[in-house]
Design a protein around this motif. Structure first.
Motif, short mmCIF file in Angstrom:
data_model
loop_
_atom_site.label_atom_id
_atom_site.label_comp_id
_atom_site.label_asym_id
_atom_site.label_seq_id
_atom_site.Cartn_x
_atom_site.Cartn_y
_atom_site.Cartn_z
N TYR A 81 6.31 4.10 -2.94
CA TYR A 81 6.17 5.48 -2.12
C TYR A 81 4.81 5.77 -2.48
CZ TYR A 81 6.97 10.33 -1.13
OH TYR A 81 7.00 11.65 -0.48
N VAL A 82 4.36 6.49 -1.26
CA VAL A 82 2.72 6.76 -1.13
C VAL A 82 2.60 8.22 -0.79
CG1 VAL A 82 1.85 4.46 -1.28
CG2 VAL A 82 2.18 5.74 1.00
N GLN A 83 1.55 8.85 -1.24
CA GLN A 83 1.46 10.28 -0.69
C GLN A 83 0.12 10.21 0.40
OE1 GLN A 83 2.74 13.09 -1.48
NE2 GLN A 83 3.81 12.50 -3.59
N ASN A 132 -9.97 6.00 9.06
CA ASN A 132 -8.98 6.52 8.42
C ASN A 132 -7.37 6.33 8.83
OD1 ASN A 132 -10.67 8.10 6.56
ND2 ASN A 132 -10.92 9.56 8.14
N ASN A 133 -7.53 6.10 10.25
CA ASN A 133 -5.96 5.94 10.81
C ASN A 133 -5.67 4.41 10.57
OD1 ASN A 133 -3.88 6.62 12.67
ND2 ASN A 133 -4.79 5.17 13.99
N SER A 134 -6.70 3.55 10.17
CA SER A 134 -6.31 2.14 9.97
C SER A 134 -6.10 1.74 8.46
CB SER A 134 -7.30 1.35 10.62
OG SER A 134 -7.41 1.42 11.93
N ILE A 135 -6.57 2.69 7.68
CA ILE A 135 -6.71 2.30 6.05
C ILE A 135 -5.65 3.32 5.32
CG2 ILE A 135 -8.03 2.20 4.06
CD1 ILE A 135 -10.29 0.92 6.09
N TYR A 136 -5.76 4.39 5.63
CA TYR A 136 -5.06 5.55 4.80
C TYR A 136 -3.48 6.00 5.14
CZ TYR A 136 -9.58 5.57 2.60
OH TYR A 136 -10.98 5.26 2.28
N ALA A 137 -2.70 6.49 4.47
CA ALA A 137 -1.56 6.99 4.78
C ALA A 137 -1.77 8.19 5.19
CB ALA A 137 -0.51 7.07 3.43
N THR A 138 -1.24 8.32 6.68
CA THR A 138 -1.39 9.63 7.14
C THR A 138 -0.27 10.86 6.84
OG1 THR A 138 -0.42 8.47 9.00
CG2 THR A 138 -2.70 8.55 9.07
N PHE A 139 0.66 10.31 6.13
CA PHE A 139 1.45 11.06 5.70
C PHE A 139 2.51 10.50 4.73
CE2 PHE A 139 3.18 8.73 9.29
CZ PHE A 139 4.16 7.94 8.71
N PRO A 140 3.20 11.41 3.76
CA PRO A 140 3.91 10.67 2.55
C PRO A 140 4.95 9.86 2.94
CG PRO A 140 4.31 13.19 2.67
CD PRO A 140 3.23 12.77 3.81
N GLY A 141 5.49 8.94 2.55
CA GLY A 141 6.50 8.09 2.85
C GLY A 141 6.42 6.71 2.04
N THR A 142 7.37 5.65 2.44
CA THR A 142 7.51 4.46 1.68
C THR A 142 6.96 3.31 2.50
OG1 THR A 142 9.78 5.17 0.76
CG2 THR A 142 9.34 2.95 0.70
N VAL A 143 6.42 2.33 1.82
CA VAL A 143 5.63 1.10 2.43
C VAL A 143 6.64 0.06 2.78
CG1 VAL A 143 4.00 -0.73 2.25
CG2 VAL A 143 3.50 1.79 1.48
N GLN A 159 4.09 -1.18 7.52
CA GLN A 159 4.93 -0.05 8.32
C GLN A 159 5.00 1.10 7.24
OE1 GLN A 159 8.54 -1.28 10.04
NE2 GLN A 159 7.70 -1.34 11.85
N LEU A 160 4.75 2.36 7.55
CA LEU A 160 5.10 3.44 6.79
C LEU A 160 5.99 4.43 7.34
CD1 LEU A 160 3.78 5.05 4.15
CD2 LEU A 160 2.32 6.26 5.73
N ILE A 161 7.06 4.52 6.34
CA ILE A 161 8.30 5.26 6.87
C ILE A 161 8.26 6.62 6.13
CG2 ILE A 161 10.83 4.95 6.83
CD1 ILE A 161 10.51 1.99 6.37
N SER A 162 8.42 7.56 7.17
CA SER A 162 8.45 8.81 6.35
C SER A 162 9.67 9.17 5.71
CB SER A 162 8.20 9.86 7.66
OG SER A 162 9.48 10.12 8.45
N ASP A 163 9.66 10.15 4.95
CA ASP A 163 10.82 10.68 3.70
C ASP A 163 11.56 11.72 4.21
OD1 ASP A 163 8.77 12.19 3.43
OD2 ASP A 163 8.97 12.06 1.18
N GLU A 164 11.44 11.86 5.64
CA GLU A 164 12.17 13.11 6.27
C GLU A 164 13.13 12.49 7.16
OE1 GLU A 164 9.60 15.70 7.62
OE2 GLU A 164 8.49 16.21 6.07
N PRO A 165 14.35 12.19 6.56
CA PRO A 165 15.42 11.62 7.39
C PRO A 165 15.83 12.49 8.45
CG PRO A 165 16.37 11.86 5.33
CD PRO A 165 14.90 12.07 5.34
#
Length: 353
Positions: A81-83, A132-143, A159-165
């Protein structure tokens, strides 16, 4: 003999008359002295039942972008999980390209040419945005790692999956006017039985049939746009193209089919895994009454806990023989059915249990 027959006939006639009188008493007005008046308890309309699957609000796929440099490695683990802002991917970036853009900004500002300044800053910001768009997490979520070895250009790395189901579902045209954004939704997960709540966060303006037709129009427009981008007018290998398709006289689907509208339920107050199927209910506040509770002058009698009847004015709309309450009574009120002239305002009344 005749006298005896007359006596028997008289007795039989008396019994018949007594039976008729009792039948009128019992069935004629729907109540008896012993049982009292029948009542109706005011209740809300049945909830709207929906089904759906849990899905993330957003999934972002990070693809290998060789324009930045060669892919080196990832900086996160599968399931981590990343911020927002967390670095995810390592590239062997040649920073001389950025320095060149910075130099252009400095030169333009030194010359005082506002147009050149704006253009230089635009190019620098575009480059930084791409990094920034290619390297950093643009929203908090799970990798979720996809491929980290021998990754080709444009292939997915993670893939970065948001934590708001959210729950995506549909409602029919018959229920659409009964719901609104912000309505509470009671949810149960089919596989685990876990329960929770959410709320409606979006209701589509068009039925799903328009969405399907719109997809075809977009695909056609994309082909036209691709042809346009390969034509003349390109400068320095770049061109400005638009892709805003227009649908003229959209049909909206088969006229014999009931329209369905997409509804998204979010703000879930419990944890649930993406992909799980759920059943849910949208409670309804609409109060409905049968016509039998109305007096001749369109009032109702509300019976209180002491058994007293209170004549109450009720405002309503009529829909298919059912009264839709606008004002006057509330959920749980007990109303007298088929009230007659014997019912008096403020007086105690016998009611059936």
């Amino acid at each position: 003999m005749k006298k005896r027959t007359l006596i028997i006939l008289s007795i039989v006639g008396f019994v018949l008359l007594l039976g008729i009188a009792l039948a009128v008493k019992v069935f004629g007005d729907g109540k008896t002295e012993k049982d009292g008046y029948n009542t109706y308890q005011v209740k809300a309309d049945n909830p709207i039942r929906i089904t759906g699957k849990v899905s993330p609000n957003t999934i972002k796929t990070y693809q290998n972008n060789s324009q930045l440099g060669d892919f080196v490695s990832v900086q996160v683990e599968d399931g981590q999980y990343v911020q927002q802002g967390t670095p995810l991917i390592n590239y062997a970036i040649d920073w001389t390209q950025r320095q060149s853009l910075v130099n252009q900004v400095n030169q333009a500002e030194a010359d005082g040419d506002q147009n050149a300044i704006n253009k230089a800053w635009q190019q620098l910001n575009r480059y930084d945005g791409q990094v920034n768009n290619s390297i950093y997490a643009t929203f908090p979520g799970t990798v979720s790692l996809q491929n980290i070895k021998n990754v080709g250009e444009g292939e997915a790395i993670l893939q970065l999956i948001s934590d708001e189901p959210e729950i995506q579902t549909t409602v029919s045209e018959y229920d659409l006017d009964k719901i609104k954004v912000g309505d509470k939704v009671n949810i149960q997960v089919n596989s685990t039985g876990k329960k929770g709540t959410g709320k409606i966060i979006k209701i589509s303006q068009l039925p799903t049939s328009y969405k399907q037709e719109g997809s075809a129009a977009q695909a056609s427009a994309a082909g036209v746009s691709a042809q346009a981008s390969s034509g003349e007018g390109e400068e320095n290998g770049t061109s400005l193209t638009t892709n805003n398709p227009i649908q003229n006289n959209p049909s909206g689907g088969n006229s014999n089919e009931t329209s369905k509208y997409e509804v998204i339920v979010g703000d879930l107050d419990f944890k649930v895994r993406n992909g799980y199927s759920v059943e849910a209910a949208i409670p309804q506040d609409t109060l409905k009454l049968p016509k039998e509770v109305l007096t001749k002058d369109n009032y109702v009698y509300v019976v209180d806990k002491q058994g007293k009847a209170h004549k109450t004015k009720v405002e309503y709309d009529e829909e298919n023989g059912t009264l839709i309450v606008k004002k006057g009574v509330k959920k749980g009120d007990k109303l007298i059915k088929n009230p007659d002239s014997k019912v008096q305002d403020g007086k105690k009344v016998e009611v059936s249990e």
